[in-house]
Motif scaffolding. Structure first.
Motif, PDB file in Angstrom:
ATOM      1  N   LEU A 219      49.349  18.590  67.778  1.00 56.47           N
ATOM      2  CA  LEU A 219      48.463  19.749  67.807  1.00 56.47           C
ATOM      3  C   LEU A 219      47.097  19.422  67.231  1.00 56.47           C
ATOM      4  CD1 LEU A 219      50.973  22.513  66.707  1.00 56.47           C
ATOM      5  CD2 LEU A 219      50.384  21.759  69.017  1.00 56.47           C
ATOM      6  N   THR A 220      46.089  20.064  67.786  1.00 59.38           N
ATOM      7  CA  THR A 220      44.705  19.952  67.323  1.00 59.38           C
ATOM      8  C   THR A 220      44.151  21.370  67.204  1.00 59.38           C
ATOM      9  OG1 THR A 220      43.762  19.874  69.550  1.00 59.38           O
ATOM     10  CG2 THR A 220      44.435  17.760  68.578  1.00 59.38           C
ATOM     11  N   ALA A 221      42.840  21.481  67.057  1.00 51.34           N
ATOM     12  CA  ALA A 221      42.202  22.796  66.965  1.00 51.34           C
ATOM     13  C   ALA A 221      42.200  23.524  68.311  1.00 51.34           C
ATOM     14  CB  ALA A 221      40.775  22.653  66.451  1.00 51.34           C
ATOM     15  N   THR A 222      42.353  22.783  69.397  1.00 53.40           N
ATOM     16  CA  THR A 222      42.416  23.397  70.726  1.00 53.40           C
ATOM     17  C   THR A 222      43.848  23.825  71.009  1.00 53.40           C
ATOM     18  OG1 THR A 222      40.642  21.946  71.493  1.00 53.40           O
ATOM     19  CG2 THR A 222      41.993  23.011  73.182  1.00 53.40           C
ATOM     20  N   PRO A 223      44.083  25.113  71.320  1.00 51.51           N
ATOM     21  CA  PRO A 223      45.455  25.559  71.589  1.00 51.51           C
ATOM     22  C   PRO A 223      46.118  24.728  72.688  1.00 51.51           C
ATOM     23  CG  PRO A 223      44.004  27.440  71.365  1.00 51.51           C
ATOM     24  CD  PRO A 223      43.126  26.215  71.395  1.00 51.51           C
ATOM     25  N   ALA A 224      47.341  24.262  72.405  1.00 46.80           N
ATOM     26  CA  ALA A 224      48.113  23.450  73.349  1.00 46.80           C
ATOM     27  C   ALA A 224      49.285  24.277  73.872  1.00 46.80           C
ATOM     28  CB  ALA A 224      48.635  22.193  72.662  1.00 46.80           C
ATOM     29  N   ALA A 225      49.535  24.158  75.171  1.00 46.25           N
ATOM     30  CA  ALA A 225      50.660  24.863  75.780  1.00 46.25           C
ATOM     31  C   ALA A 225      51.967  24.178  75.408  1.00 46.25           C
ATOM     32  CB  ALA A 225      50.492  24.892  77.291  1.00 46.25           C
ATOM     33  N   LEU A 226      52.976  24.979  75.070  1.00 44.82           N
ATOM     34  CA  LEU A 226      54.318  24.482  74.777  1.00 44.82           C
ATOM     35  C   LEU A 226      55.287  25.083  75.792  1.00 44.82           C
ATOM     36  CD1 LEU A 226      54.347  24.913  70.886  1.00 44.82           C
ATOM     37  CD2 LEU A 226      53.894  22.824  72.182  1.00 44.82           C
ATOM     38  N   PRO A 227      56.413  24.415  76.066  1.00 48.83           N
ATOM     39  CA  PRO A 227      57.379  24.950  77.024  1.00 48.83           C
ATOM     40  C   PRO A 227      57.919  26.315  76.589  1.00 48.83           C
ATOM     41  CG  PRO A 227      57.851  22.643  76.536  1.00 48.83           C
ATOM     42  CD  PRO A 227      56.809  23.096  75.560  1.00 48.83           C
ATOM     43  N   ASP A 228      58.365  27.088  77.589  1.00 40.65           N
ATOM     44  CA  ASP A 228      58.971  28.396  77.333  1.00 40.65           C
ATOM     45  C   ASP A 228      60.216  28.229  76.461  1.00 40.65           C
ATOM     46  OD1 ASP A 228      57.032  29.296  79.081  1.00 40.65           O
ATOM     47  OD2 ASP A 228      58.416  29.609  80.758  1.00 40.65           O
ATOM     48  N   LEU A 229      60.594  29.316  75.781  1.00 43.36           N
ATOM     49  CA  LEU A 229      61.769  29.290  74.906  1.00 43.36           C
ATOM     50  C   LEU A 229      62.705  30.459  75.211  1.00 43.36           C
ATOM     51  CD1 LEU A 229      60.249  28.494  71.381  1.00 43.36           C
ATOM     52  CD2 LEU A 229      61.778  27.038  72.719  1.00 43.36           C
ATOM     53  N   ALA A 230      63.959  30.145  75.445  1.00 43.99           N
ATOM     54  CA  ALA A 230      64.996  31.164  75.575  1.00 43.99           C
ATOM     55  C   ALA A 230      65.341  31.673  74.180  1.00 43.99           C
ATOM     56  CB  ALA A 230      66.240  30.557  76.232  1.00 43.99           C
ATOM     57  N   PRO A 231      65.952  32.852  74.063  1.00 44.43           N
ATOM     58  CA  PRO A 231      66.361  33.338  72.747  1.00 44.43           C
ATOM     59  C   PRO A 231      67.224  32.300  72.022  1.00 44.43           C
ATOM     60  CG  PRO A 231      66.591  35.081  74.358  1.00 44.43           C
ATOM     61  CD  PRO A 231      66.266  33.818  75.126  1.00 44.43           C
ATOM     62  N   GLY A 232      66.904  32.049  70.759  1.00 43.87           N
ATOM     63  CA  GLY A 232      67.646  31.091  69.944  1.00 43.87           C
ATOM     64  C   GLY A 232      67.173  29.655  70.073  1.00 43.87           C
ATOM     65  N   ALA A 233      66.422  29.336  71.126  1.00 44.00           N
ATOM     66  CA  ALA A 233      65.946  27.965  71.336  1.00 44.00           C
ATOM     67  C   ALA A 233      64.713  27.705  70.474  1.00 44.00           C
ATOM     68  CB  ALA A 233      65.611  27.736  72.809  1.00 44.00           C
ATOM     69  N   GLY A 234      64.426  26.412  70.243  1.00 42.49           N
ATOM     70  CA  GLY A 234      63.284  26.072  69.413  1.00 42.49           C
ATOM     71  C   GLY A 234      62.617  24.778  69.828  1.00 42.49           C
ATOM     72  N   HIS A 235      61.394  24.604  69.370  1.00 44.19           N
ATOM     73  CA  HIS A 235      60.644  23.361  69.553  1.00 44.19           C
ATOM     74  C   HIS A 235      60.635  22.628  68.219  1.00 44.19           C
ATOM     75  CE1 HIS A 235      59.473  24.466  73.508  1.00 44.19           C
ATOM     76  NE2 HIS A 235      58.649  25.436  73.142  1.00 44.19           N
ATOM     77  N   ALA A 236      61.335  21.509  68.165  1.00 46.82           N
ATOM     78  CA  ALA A 236      61.395  20.712  66.943  1.00 46.82           C
ATOM     79  C   ALA A 236      60.126  19.896  66.795  1.00 46.82           C
ATOM     80  CB  ALA A 236      62.616  19.793  66.981  1.00 46.82           C
ATOM     81  N   GLY A 237      59.791  19.571  65.552  1.00 45.65           N
ATOM     82  CA  GLY A 237      58.618  18.764  65.305  1.00 45.65           C
ATOM     83  C   GLY A 237      58.547  18.334  63.863  1.00 45.65           C
ATOM     84  N   THR A 238      57.382  17.834  63.486  1.00 45.84           N
ATOM     85  CA  THR A 238      57.146  17.395  62.110  1.00 45.84           C
ATOM     86  C   THR A 238      55.764  17.836  61.660  1.00 45.84           C
ATOM     87  OG1 THR A 238      56.261  15.270  62.833  1.00 45.84           O
ATOM     88  CG2 THR A 238      58.618  15.340  62.283  1.00 45.84           C
ATOM     89  N   ALA A 239      55.610  17.918  60.360  1.00 40.23           N
ATOM     90  CA  ALA A 239      54.312  18.163  59.743  1.00 40.23           C
ATOM     91  C   ALA A 239      54.116  17.121  58.651  1.00 40.23           C
ATOM     92  CB  ALA A 239      54.252  19.568  59.151  1.00 40.23           C
TER      93      ALA A 239
END
Length: 108
Positions: free
Chosen positions: A69-89
């Motif tokens: 991610l940057t300052a420009t909004p990035a599109a992420l895939p759709d999410l079904a209920p309960g689903a998530g996008h994993a990542g790190t910070a």
């Protein structure tokens, strides 16, 4: 109800991060995060971005669903209920004692 929640590796809701003391120019240990659809309806049109002060004064780095991610909004895939996008910070230590960055997201 539509709802996105940022969670840590245990599934607890994250409202703020504290990377602790990070030496100038050094990177913190990665924090496991998940942006999860905690509502009961599918979510589409998800975008995420980060905002922060000068990278010379520390830098928040966030990756979700394989997208850095940057300052420009990035599109992420759709999410079904309960689903998530994993990542790190992670955080690169600032030259000043305190710094902040913000992760923002939207969905429809």
């Amino acid at each position: 109800m539509k709802q996105l929640t940022l969670q840590d590796g245990t599934g607890a809701t994250i409202t703020a991060w504290d990377f602790g003391e990070v030496a100038t120019g050094q990177q913190s240990a990665p924090l496991a995060i998940t942006l999860r659809n905690t509502g009961d309806e599918p979510l589409t049109g998800i975008t995420a971005s980060i905002s922060q002060g000068s990278s010379a004064d520390g830098e928040l780095r966030v990756t979700l669903a394989g997208v850095a991610l940057t300052a420009t909004p990035a599109a992420l895939p759709d999410l079904a209920p309960g689903a998530g996008h994993a990542g790190t910070a992670t955080y690169i230590g600032p030259s000043i004692p305190v710094d902040s960055g913000t992760l923002r997201w939207t969905a429809s």
